[in-house]
Scaffold this active site. Structure first.
Site, short mmCIF file in Angstrom:
data_model
loop_
_atom_site.label_atom_id
_atom_site.label_comp_id
_atom_site.label_asym_id
_atom_site.label_seq_id
_atom_site.Cartn_x
_atom_site.Cartn_y
_atom_site.Cartn_z
CG ASP A 60 -1.98 1.06 1.57
OD1 ASP A 60 -1.90 1.98 0.49
OD2 ASP A 60 -2.43 1.35 2.21
CB THR A 93 -2.12 5.98 -1.57
OG1 THR A 93 -2.17 4.67 -1.72
CG2 THR A 93 -3.06 6.56 -0.74
CB THR A 94 0.45 3.14 -5.41
OG1 THR A 94 0.39 2.56 -4.27
CG2 THR A 94 1.67 2.77 -6.15
CG ASP A 392 -6.89 1.12 0.67
OD1 ASP A 392 -6.68 1.97 1.45
OD2 ASP A 392 -5.76 0.52 0.11
#
Length: 555
Positions: A60, A93-94, A392
């Site tokens: 994550d 987020t990545t 998530d």
């Protein structure tokens, strides 16, 4: 001859102009490269050692960057991006870090050609405006009541995570939790998963034992274990926010007693007050009394005699969840209790021993607007990763319920934006058209990274994908994250929430604009070293986290 005037302190380190801009771009690229391999279903895991010696195993993006300690201000700013993305939409987020890093990488040649950063920023702003329009055209609505369709969406969003191997379990848990905590206010929905969907991790058991409880669970036992009931069906629950014990004096209270009888009177007074409080409570015939504060032995005795189970020192957040689950109201004073404050919505109150500890369940509620997700697993590390993935998944489910629109996943959306910007670039006049085109090229980093992480032939795959998007405008072709082949995302059923995708692109472009406009980095070194003596030790850079308030005062 005029002497040079020194404005800044001699110890101050300063980078200006292009040097500062290139340093920022290098820092942003370094952060993006750390998590580039964690994108997609075939992503790699990162093992991080935290300062306490614990291990974090995750792919994550936000969890990785949260653990990394960086010193460069631009890198810190990039890490803030993933936090913002995680708080706003809970996913992507990545992608946001990789995109922002690529945008800055594309801006580098323009700075070398002496194009002013303001011109580059203007081009980026126009590209962002058009990108959002292209995503709007690609988006289509979804029926949030269609369980099968919702499962597909949540599954495709958490397909890149560790828990993907457990099938649809996480998606089911996330959808159930979001369904329970959703409150309809007519014109809008309120979905507060942070406060009302609690995740409880208990090591042991199997992952398949995870479930969503229609109610609340917390790590407490009854006050008097042998004599209070541990299982009550259809309980009447009373929630208190006041202590059921005699108020102790603040600090050191001195009481002077002249006669021995006064001491007995003092004790009697305490007992009578507690008895009065218990009578107020027992007048409403509750089965369970829960208080956030203390509960004395005497109060426990009166409650036990009346057959009432009691729990003390419960967290405020847990008490709020119980109130919402069973329809009770938290009371601040025992003499203000009303019949309407008693919660009757729960079906079962039960204290169960799991492992070495007792857990209290208040479950089978009629209309719970709060829930607990119970996670079981082999070890703490696995449970922590499962919790991150579940958070998530709940974020994705919440976003779809609030904004029920979807866009194709697997890099199809980014490729469509890239193609759309390339087509529209001809309409942009002047030098701004170069950075405008560069945003389109930077978008290709997502499908390219997906193909790279699968071990596919990147150039051949991307050429095929470009050709597919050139054939038709509203093309849904992207990269299959499992095999690295070019496939139609509609047939494959890989979708992403519109809100996540729009937020990712907005955040990435805006952060790139912000970092490009920095032309001066000044880091003030501290006057006093913390080493031995006035000259010992290395100079110390202060950021806003470690400023010493004593030293900020005038000396």
């Amino acid at each position: 001859m005029q002497l040079p005037v020194t404005v800044l302190n001699a110890n101050t380190k300063r980078e200006t102009g292009k040097k500062a801009q290139f340093a920022n771009i290098a820092a942003a690229k370094a952060v993006a490269d750390i998590i580039r391999t964690t994108l997609g279903p075939r992503s790699m895991l990162k093992m991080l050692l935290d300062p306490n010696g614990g291990i974090v195993l995750t792919n994550d993006g936000h969890a990785i960057l949260r653990e990394i300690d960086v010193s460069h201000p631009a890198a810190k700013s990039m890490i803030q991006l993933s936090r913002t993305q995680d708080e706003e939409v809970g996913d992507g987020t990545t992608s946001v870090i990789i995109l922002a890093g690529e945008m800055l990488h594309m801006a580098e040649p323009f700075l070398e050609k002496n194009i002013h950063p303001t011109v580059i920023v203007r081009g980026f702003a126009k590209a962002l405006e058009d990108s959002v329009k292209i995503i709007d055209e690609l988006a289509f609505p979804i029926d949030t009541n269609d369980r099968k369709h919702m499962m597909n969406v949540v599954n495709s969003c958490i397909g890149t995570k560790f828990t993907h191997r457990f099938g649809t379990l996480m998606a089911e848990l996330a959808l159930d939790a979001v369904e329970i905590v959703t409150v309809n206010h007519g014109d809008h929905k309120e979905i507060d998963i942070k406060n009302y969907a609690k995740v409880e991790k208990i090591p042991g058991g199997q992952i398949e034992d995870c479930r969503v409880l229609k109610g609340v669970m917390f790590n407490k036992d009854v006050v008097v274990p042998g004599r209070m009931r541990r299982r009550i069906e259809n309980p009447r629950i009373l929630l208190l926010d006041c202590p059921l014990e005699y108020k102790k004096g603040e600090n050191q209270t001195n009481v002077e007693l002249s006669k021995e009888e006064d001491w007995a009177a003092l004790l009697k007074q305490e007992e009578e007050q507690i008895q009065r409080q218990c009578e107020h409570i027992l007048a409403f015939k509750p089965d369970v009394v829960v208080t956030e504060k203390g509960l004395s032995d005497l109060a426990a005795h009166y409650l036990t005699k009346a057959g009432v189970s009691a729990i003390r020192r419960l967290r405020k957040t847990d008490n709020n969840r119980i109130a919402r689950a069973c329809g009770a109201t938290i009371v601040n004073r025992t003499d203000e209790i009303k019949e309407s404050d008693i919660g009757t919505g729960a079906g079962l109150f039960e204290c169960v021993k799991i492992g070495d500890e007792f857990f209290t369940f208040i479950v089978d509620c009629k209309a719970p607007k709060a829930c607990t997700v119970l996670l079981r697993g082999a070890s703490k590390d696995i449970l922590n990763e499962v919790e991150r993935n579940l958070t998530d998944a709940m974020g994705v489910a919440r976003n779809i319920c609030l904004d029920p629109r979807l866009v194709p996943g697997g890099g199809a959306c980014e490729m469509a934006v890239s193609h759309g910007l390339a087509m529209r670039a001809a309409t942009v006049e002047g030098v701004e058209s170069w950075p405008y085109k560069a945003v389109g090229v930077a978008m290709e980093v997502i499908p390219r990274t997906l193909a790279q992480n699968c071990g596919a032939n990147v150039i051949r795959t991307l050429t095929k994908l470009r050709a597919k998007h050139a054939e038709s405008a509203a093309c849904c072709w992207g990269i299959d994250g499992e095999s690295g082949e070019v496939k139609d995302m509609k047939e494959l059923g890989v979708w992403e929430p519109y809100q996540v995708k729009a937020q990712t692109i907005k955040t990435a472009v805006e952060s790139a604009q912000m970092l490009l406009r920095i032309d001066d980095i000044v880091s003030g070194l501290s006057k006093k070293d913390r080493g031995s003596g006035p000259r010992g030790g290395a100079p110390e850079v202060e950021d806003h986290d470690n400023v010493d308030s004593e030293r900020m005062l005038a000396e």
